[in-house]
Motif scaffolding. Structure first.
Motif, PDB file in Angstrom:
ATOM      1  N   SER A  47       0.839  -1.207   0.000  1.00 57.16           N
ATOM      2  CA  SER A  47       0.000   0.000   0.000  1.00 57.16           C
ATOM      3  C   SER A  47       0.870   1.252   0.000  1.00 57.16           C
ATOM      4  O   SER A  47       2.053   1.212   0.363  1.00 57.16           O
ATOM      5  CB  SER A  47      -0.909   0.009   1.234  1.00 57.16           C
ATOM      6  OG  SER A  47      -0.125   0.145   2.411  1.00 57.16           O
ATOM      7  N   ASN A  48       0.275   2.381  -0.391  1.00 57.29           N
ATOM      8  CA  ASN A  48       0.980   3.662  -0.307  1.00 57.29           C
ATOM      9  C   ASN A  48       1.389   3.965   1.125  1.00 57.29           C
ATOM     10  O   ASN A  48       2.453   4.542   1.379  1.00 57.29           O
ATOM     11  CB  ASN A  48       0.086   4.785  -0.842  1.00 57.29           C
ATOM     12  CG  ASN A  48      -0.074   4.734  -2.350  1.00 57.29           C
ATOM     13  OD1 ASN A  48       0.167   3.708  -2.970  1.00 57.29           O
ATOM     14  ND2 ASN A  48      -0.497   5.852  -2.936  1.00 57.29           N
ATOM     15  N   ALA A  49       0.539   3.572   2.068  1.00 54.76           N
ATOM     16  CA  ALA A  49       0.826   3.828   3.484  1.00 54.76           C
ATOM     17  C   ALA A  49       2.090   3.088   3.929  1.00 54.76           C
ATOM     18  O   ALA A  49       2.859   3.603   4.749  1.00 54.76           O
ATOM     19  CB  ALA A  49      -0.363   3.409   4.344  1.00 54.76           C
ATOM     20  N   THR A  50       2.305   1.893   3.390  1.00 54.36           N
ATOM     21  CA  THR A  50       3.516   1.131   3.729  1.00 54.36           C
ATOM     22  C   THR A  50       4.759   1.891   3.284  1.00 54.36           C
ATOM     23  O   THR A  50       5.764   1.972   4.018  1.00 54.36           O
ATOM     24  CB  THR A  50       3.487  -0.254   3.050  1.00 54.36           C
ATOM     25  OG1 THR A  50       2.398  -1.009   3.579  1.00 54.36           O
ATOM     26  CG2 THR A  50       4.787  -1.007   3.310  1.00 54.36           C
ATOM     27  N   ILE A  51       4.710   2.466   2.089  1.00 53.15           N
ATOM     28  CA  ILE A  51       5.859   3.225   1.587  1.00 53.15           C
ATOM     29  C   ILE A  51       6.079   4.471   2.437  1.00 53.15           C
ATOM     30  O   ILE A  51       7.215   4.838   2.747  1.00 53.15           O
ATOM     31  CB  ILE A  51       5.657   3.595   0.108  1.00 53.15           C
ATOM     32  CG1 ILE A  51       5.590   2.319  -0.734  1.00 53.15           C
ATOM     33  CG2 ILE A  51       6.777   4.503  -0.385  1.00 53.15           C
ATOM     34  CD1 ILE A  51       5.317   2.558  -2.201  1.00 53.15           C
ATOM     35  N   THR A  52       4.986   5.107   2.840  1.00 54.71           N
ATOM     36  CA  THR A  52       5.106   6.292   3.702  1.00 54.71           C
ATOM     37  C   THR A  52       5.775   5.932   5.025  1.00 54.71           C
ATOM     38  O   THR A  52       6.663   6.651   5.512  1.00 54.71           O
ATOM     39  CB  THR A  52       3.716   6.906   3.964  1.00 54.71           C
ATOM     40  OG1 THR A  52       3.130   7.306   2.718  1.00 54.71           O
ATOM     41  CG2 THR A  52       3.829   8.108   4.883  1.00 54.71           C
ATOM     42  N   ARG A  53       5.372   4.822   5.623  1.00 52.17           N
ATOM     43  CA  ARG A  53       6.007   4.383   6.875  1.00 52.17           C
ATOM     44  C   ARG A  53       7.489   4.056   6.641  1.00 52.17           C
ATOM     45  O   ARG A  53       8.344   4.371   7.471  1.00 52.17           O
ATOM     46  CB  ARG A  53       5.286   3.156   7.439  1.00 52.17           C
ATOM     47  CG  ARG A  53       3.911   3.451   8.011  1.00 52.17           C
ATOM     48  CD  ARG A  53       3.395   2.272   8.833  1.00 52.17           C
ATOM     49  NE  ARG A  53       3.203   1.077   8.014  1.00 52.17           N
ATOM     50  CZ  ARG A  53       2.074   0.801   7.364  1.00 52.17           C
ATOM     51  NH1 ARG A  53       1.049   1.624   7.441  1.00 52.17           N
ATOM     52  NH2 ARG A  53       1.971  -0.309   6.653  1.00 52.17           N
ATOM     53  N   ASP A  62       8.718  12.604   3.477  1.00 49.27           N
ATOM     54  CA  ASP A  62       7.785  11.980   2.535  1.00 49.27           C
ATOM     55  C   ASP A  62       8.566  11.275   1.435  1.00 49.27           C
ATOM     56  O   ASP A  62       9.810  11.290   1.417  1.00 49.27           O
ATOM     57  CB  ASP A  62       6.823  13.019   1.944  1.00 49.27           C
ATOM     58  CG  ASP A  62       7.555  14.237   1.384  1.00 49.27           C
ATOM     59  OD1 ASP A  62       8.698  14.066   0.893  1.00 49.27           O
ATOM     60  OD2 ASP A  62       7.004  15.348   1.440  1.00 49.27           O
ATOM     61  N   PHE A  63       7.841  10.682   0.505  1.00 51.30           N
ATOM     62  CA  PHE A  63       8.479   9.920  -0.569  1.00 51.30           C
ATOM     63  C   PHE A  63       9.297  10.831  -1.484  1.00 51.30           C
ATOM     64  O   PHE A  63      10.351  10.431  -1.988  1.00 51.30           O
ATOM     65  CB  PHE A  63       7.415   9.176  -1.367  1.00 51.30           C
ATOM     66  CG  PHE A  63       7.975   8.257  -2.432  1.00 51.30           C
ATOM     67  CD1 PHE A  63       8.854   7.235  -2.100  1.00 51.30           C
ATOM     68  CD2 PHE A  63       7.616   8.422  -3.756  1.00 51.30           C
ATOM     69  CE1 PHE A  63       9.373   6.385  -3.081  1.00 51.30           C
ATOM     70  CE2 PHE A  63       8.119   7.577  -4.744  1.00 51.30           C
ATOM     71  CZ  PHE A  63       9.003   6.568  -4.403  1.00 51.30           C
TER      72      PHE A  63
END
Length: 273
Positions: A47-53, A62-63
């Motif tokens: 998920s996008n949230a995983t990349i953010t974490r 941020d990314f």
């Protein structure tokens, strides 16, 4: 600290999903620099949230900031090898072996071999001595792709196997000299049952090369200045790496490999805690 070095150092402490992101970053940093967060998430199936974490654990807001650090970090400079050193001697040996092997290879023939492996019921990988260790390693690669592979590194077992396998099976025979008598006899016996033989060897006029349905010629390390203890399997491993990479063009094999690597890494890092 270089951002790639930080990702490598933090890998054991990351969650299973975050490690998928980390591996993609480590293996393809320039590709990741060109991706959006959504594209990367889809690529590694998180998920996008995983990349953010993940990027926050790398001390990035941020990314976008993570990609800036990735771009500014660059690749670590290759360590220069001093001329005339032992490291230089070994490097020159391997370079000669790779160069000469590359000149011998025909990609259309390797792709045909990949097609044979992809469609076989089972593949038995024959090798004795050093080639036996290479056979074991190649078997593990194929198994991780979901291919039924069996290493055979003892002549008695080769004879037994050759008597029971059939036309839907394949033998991948590894021998630098191509003159390993027991291996050649077992492979020839299997051919009588309709089994196809892929032979990788360093001698064109060898028995293995002549009997193989799909012969592959590599540089024989004995034909290079090889007075020191160096890896005689290097050229064979190079060809197996190419075959493995071609197999991974198949989406099913690639998906299976990614899944099994994920399982292995999860187990490895859990056991280290």
């Amino acid at each position: 600290m270089n951002i790639l070095k930080m990702v490598e150092d933090q890998l054991p402490s990351l969650s299973r999903q975050e490690r998928k992101v980390a591996l993609q970053v480590i293996q393809s940093p320039q590709e990741v620099q060109q991706m959006s967060i959504t594209t990367l998430a889809k690529k590694v199936e998180v998920s996008n949230a995983t990349i953010t974490r993940f990027v926050k654990k790398m001390n990035c807001r941020d990314f976008y900031e993570f990609k800036l650090q990735l771009a500014s970090g660059g690749k670590p400079e290759a360590k220069e090898i001093s001329k005339g050193s032992i490291a230089d001697d070994v490097f020159s040996f391997y370079k000669n072996v790779l160069s000469d092997t590359s000149e011998r290879l025909k990609m259309d023939e390797l792709r045909k071999i990949v097609e044979v492996i992809s469609n076989c019921r089972r593949i038995y990988i024959f090798g004795i001595g050093s080639s036996g260790y290479t056979a074991q390693e190649m078997s593990q690669r194929l198994i991780r792709m979901g291919i039924a592979a069996f290493p055979m590194n003892e002549s008695h077992i080769m004879y037994i196997t050759s008597g029971i396998i059939g036309k839907d099976d394949v033998i991948l025979a590894l021998s630098s000299s191509g003159s390993t008598s027991d291996l050649n006899k077992a492979a020839a016996m299997a051919q009588k049952n309709g089994t196809k033989v892929i032979g990788i060897t360093g001698v064109e006029k060898s028995k293995l090369y002549e009997l193989s349905d799909y012969p592959v010629l590599v540089k024989n390390s004995d034909f290079v200045d090889n007075t020191h203890f160096v890896n005689s399997q290097f050229a064979i491993t190079y060809v197996l790496d190419i075959i493995t990479t071609l197999l991974l063009e198949n989406e099913t094999f690639r998906r299976r490999l990614n899944h099994t690597v994920e399982i292995v890494m999860e187990n490895k890092f859990n056991n280290s805690l």
